[in-house]
Design a protein around this motif. Structure first.
Motif, mmCIF file in Angstrom:
data_model
loop_
_atom_site.group_PDB
_atom_site.id
_atom_site.type_symbol
_atom_site.label_atom_id
_atom_site.label_comp_id
_atom_site.label_asym_id
_atom_site.label_seq_id
_atom_site.Cartn_x
_atom_site.Cartn_y
_atom_site.Cartn_z
ATOM 1 N N UNK A 85 -65.620 46.806 -137.031
ATOM 2 C CA UNK A 85 -66.215 46.614 -135.701
ATOM 3 C C UNK A 85 -66.981 45.038 -135.770
ATOM 4 N N UNK A 86 -67.627 44.783 -136.633
ATOM 5 C CA UNK A 86 -68.266 43.522 -137.016
ATOM 6 C C UNK A 86 -67.203 42.382 -136.461
ATOM 7 N N UNK A 87 -65.887 42.459 -137.245
ATOM 8 C CA UNK A 87 -65.097 41.260 -137.183
ATOM 9 C C UNK A 87 -64.520 41.236 -135.587
ATOM 10 N N UNK A 88 -64.197 42.619 -135.208
ATOM 11 C CA UNK A 88 -63.759 42.483 -133.637
ATOM 12 C C UNK A 88 -64.645 42.007 -132.731
ATOM 13 N N UNK A 89 -66.215 42.163 -133.171
ATOM 14 C CA UNK A 89 -67.186 41.721 -132.327
ATOM 15 C C UNK A 89 -67.171 40.182 -132.328
ATOM 16 N N UNK A 90 -66.892 39.616 -133.541
ATOM 17 C CA UNK A 90 -67.014 38.226 -133.578
ATOM 18 C C UNK A 90 -65.541 37.537 -132.902
ATOM 19 N N UNK A 91 -64.486 37.960 -133.189
ATOM 20 C CA UNK A 91 -63.511 37.583 -132.415
ATOM 21 C C UNK A 91 -63.298 37.514 -130.808
ATOM 22 N N UNK A 92 -63.859 38.677 -130.301
ATOM 23 C CA UNK A 92 -63.749 38.902 -129.133
ATOM 24 C C UNK A 92 -65.074 38.084 -128.336
ATOM 25 N N UNK A 93 -65.968 37.670 -128.982
ATOM 26 C CA UNK A 93 -67.005 36.718 -128.395
ATOM 27 C C UNK A 93 -66.599 35.464 -128.446
ATOM 28 N N UNK A 94 -65.480 35.031 -129.453
ATOM 29 C CA UNK A 94 -65.103 33.589 -129.592
ATOM 30 C C UNK A 94 -64.049 33.476 -128.383
ATOM 31 N N UNK A 95 -63.340 34.535 -127.773
ATOM 32 C CA UNK A 95 -62.343 34.427 -126.624
ATOM 33 C C UNK A 95 -62.924 33.887 -125.598
#
Length: 289
Positions: A279-289
């Protein structure tokens, strides 16, 4: 949620048989035989996806479940591949695509002359109605299979050459503009037998796809032959990241310098970090999009 519904099934084999019969009787997903319906049902339960999603990835050809060319290209891009159309086939004569993956470049083409020689062009067929789509589909499937065979791995390859029959969309009410090339890999529906699993799965609560499949950080390992993450490790990562986040994940990992081209280049330590806190990783990548 479809995953929640599937997790409540106590007897998956019985469910596959019953759902398969429903698909065949309704013909709404292009299933003309009970065996075809059962394979579609089995795919739905195994992947935790609804029939409509499976229909966007596959269609029925010669009684077999065949991956669509656009679905294969999307998966190819999702693992870091790139493509460029040299000729898009709108002239009705030739489609040429340049594919790049892991430092390798392939130029794949398919011409209307090749289609004629193989007997693919028949009256009222898609080759007459939408030749550009058919040319592009053939060019895509041939090239992707050369650079990333894992996209078709596990299917029963058509080694006797292309078939001359038309692909049947799984969703009859939604005509597609891109048909699957006839020489794509297939899963033989007629030869598939549903067998009783050794042990009945325990009832599962509503959970994510990753939890249903029970992937953990222990699944992360390196293939000694390729020195990259194993197929099982990649499946584990993809399950926790989610299908819709694959492209964003690869872009983020490249930007961080963790990989060069593909997610399989991740180190075991970094892959396990993702598995332990997805969930932390997905949070990072979705914020970067």
């Amino acid at each position: 949620m479809e995953i929640a519904l599937y997790s409540k099934i106590q007897d998956p084999v019985k469910a596959i048989v019953q759902i398969g019969e429903f698909f065949a009787k309704s013909t709404m997903f292009g299933c003309e035989r009970v065996e075809q319906g059962q394979v579609l049902a089995m795919e739905c339960l195994a992947t935790g996806k609804p029939p409509s999603v499976i229909a966007r990835t596959y269609h029925i050809m010669d009684g077999k479940l065949s991956k669509k060319a656009l679905a294969a290209l999307a998966e190819f891009r999702g693992i870091g591949g790139k493509h460029k159309w040299v000729k898009d086939g709108t002239d009705g004569k030739e489609a040429v695509i340049e594919l790049t993956f892991e430092g390798n470049v392939v130029t794949s083409k398919f011409t209307i002359e090749e289609a004629q020689k193989q007997g693919l062009i028949r009256p009222k067929s898609n080759w007459e109605k939408t030749p550009a789509n058919m040319l592009r589909a053939r060019a895509i499937s041939n090239g992707v299979a050369m650079l990333a065979p894992e996209i078709y791995a596990g299917d029963s390859a058509d080694e006797d050459g292309p078939t001359t029959t038309e692909a049947k969309p799984l969703l009859r009410e939604t005509p597609t503009v891109t048909a699957s090339p006839a020489n794509e890999s297939h899963i033989d529906v007629a030869a598939t037998v549903v067998t009783q699993p050794e042990a009945k799965p325990e009832p599962k609560t509503e959970a994510s796809a990753a939890e249903v499949k029970k992937y953990t950080a222990a699944d992360i390992a390196i293939d000694p032959g390729t020195q990259r993450l194993t197929v099982n490790a990649m499946a584990a990562l993809e399950s926790v990241i989610g299908d819709n986040n694959q492209g964003a994940a690869i872009a983020w990992l490249k930007a961080k310098g963790w990989i060069q081209t593909a997610m399989s280049e991740l180190s075991v330590d970094r892959a396990k970090r993702i598995m332990n806190k997805p969930e932390v990783f997905v949070g990072y990548i979705t914020k970067a999009v």
